[in-house]
Scaffold this active site. Sequence first.
Site, short mmCIF file in Angstrom:
data_model
loop_
_atom_site.label_atom_id
_atom_site.label_comp_id
_atom_site.label_asym_id
_atom_site.label_seq_id
_atom_site.Cartn_x
_atom_site.Cartn_y
_atom_site.Cartn_z
N GLU A 8 -7.42 -45.93 82.85
CA GLU A 8 -6.37 -45.06 83.43
C GLU A 8 -4.78 -45.45 82.94
OE1 GLU A 8 -6.72 -43.65 88.34
OE2 GLU A 8 -4.78 -42.90 87.07
N HIS A 10 -2.37 -43.03 80.77
CA HIS A 10 -2.08 -41.97 80.51
C HIS A 10 -0.95 -41.65 79.40
CE1 HIS A 10 -4.40 -40.76 83.64
NE2 HIS A 10 -3.35 -41.59 84.69
N HIS A 164 -9.69 -37.52 87.79
CA HIS A 164 -8.65 -37.78 88.56
C HIS A 164 -7.52 -37.24 89.13
CE1 HIS A 164 -4.43 -38.49 86.94
NE2 HIS A 164 -5.05 -39.79 86.78
N ASP A 287 -3.04 -47.56 85.93
CA ASP A 287 -2.44 -46.38 86.03
C ASP A 287 -1.20 -46.58 84.93
OD1 ASP A 287 -2.82 -43.34 86.45
OD2 ASP A 287 -2.06 -43.56 88.60
C1 GRE Z 1 -1.30 -40.51 87.95
O1 GRE Z 1 -1.67 -40.07 86.88
O2 GRE Z 1 -2.23 -41.23 88.55
C2 GRE Z 1 -0.01 -40.32 88.33
C3 GRE Z 1 0.24 -38.94 88.37
C4 GRE Z 1 1.93 -38.74 88.82
C5 GRE Z 1 2.38 -39.62 89.86
C6 GRE Z 1 1.75 -40.87 89.87
C7 GRE Z 1 0.57 -40.97 89.65
O3 GRE Z 1 -0.17 -38.09 87.78
O4 GRE Z 1 0.43 -41.86 89.71
ZN ZN Z 2 -3.14 -41.78 86.69
#
Ligand code: GRE
Ligand code: ZN
Length: 354
Positions: A8, A10, A164, A287
């Site tokens: 996970e 990004h 997600h 994350d």
């Molecule tokens: C996530 O991708 O899990 C996320 C966000 C924005 C803030 C916190 C977060 O997209 O963990």
């Molecule tokens: Zn995330």
Amino acid sequence: MQGKIALEEHFAIEQTVQESAGFCPPEDWIELKARLLDIQDRRLREMDANGIELMLLSLNAPAVQAVPDRSAASTLSRRANDFLAEQVAKRPSRFRGLAALPMQDPDGAARELDYCVNSLGFRGALVNGFSQVAESDNAIYYDCKEFWPFWSEVQRLNVPFYLHPRNPLPKDAAIYEGHRWLMGPTWAFGQETAVHALRLMGSGLFDVYPRLQIILGHMGEGLPYSMWRVDNHNKWMRAQNVYPARRKIADYFRENFYITTSGNFRTQALIDAMLEIGADRILFSADWPFENIDHAANWFDAATISEGDRFKIGRENAHSLFRLGDVTNQSAAEQKSSRTTLEETHERIRRRPA
Ligand code: GRE
Ligand code: ZN
């Protein structure tokens, strides 16, 4: 532990990066933005320093899911997926892709997934919760029957689908009014995503497509802790939960779901999850860039679980779920010959049908 796989994790492109700005204090935005836009530099250093061999990368949230116009959503996902394919091709021993999908158009989403898997070498999809369709206050959830042909394609392609989080729309967020601190990762993300997952389980989707595999982050968005109660509340009463699915909710949770440790670095919660869904269905993740990779890795590497379970959760489960043998088990020469080279990727993207 060396050789961890994280899924996970990004990135953002210029068109989507601003959507993450609201999730951090203004004084941290420069840092978060730089982390989101980087793939080949700091990210790799963080991975090296923390024993992560491979990341499966996905677009930031909510991105495509927040574009009500069908064709604009489709254009944005193609752009993000083509960009990601190029980035993966630059470092195929360290990265793989998860597709962004324009769920506003279920047929288009199925076609995009097929393209990403079969032409770009992606290993699955990551979708940021419900999609806004046609109007910005119109939310669609993927248990609806119009998505079942899409799910049939996901099962045929035999790749996992990461559900997600995103925040609920303002019209569905009355309970958070005056309590903004509860939005996002504090609480609203988990609540929104857990209910969406329960809708999928109760809809009967997994009776029809029993090989589907859905991934939830954040240690299962609270579901492991509540799974017994979902099925067993008020047991003396004659009528139990009434829904279209044939089996108990926990049966689907244990057979059609995986969860990751993303953003929830707590051994007590991990042990509960191991007791409910089992160590075979838990996957390490951080994350990044919303959470620090060292926070995830330092916790996980020292967590009081067996070394066998650490190896499964840290690497082996993801290795088999995403069929990563081509990335990690080949000799350097084999990797070189079977790799999709950067030039090949450019060529594919250039020739991609409209
Ligand atoms: C996530 O991708 O899990 C996320 C966000 C924005 C803030 C916190 C977060 O997209 O963990
Ligand atoms: Zn995330």
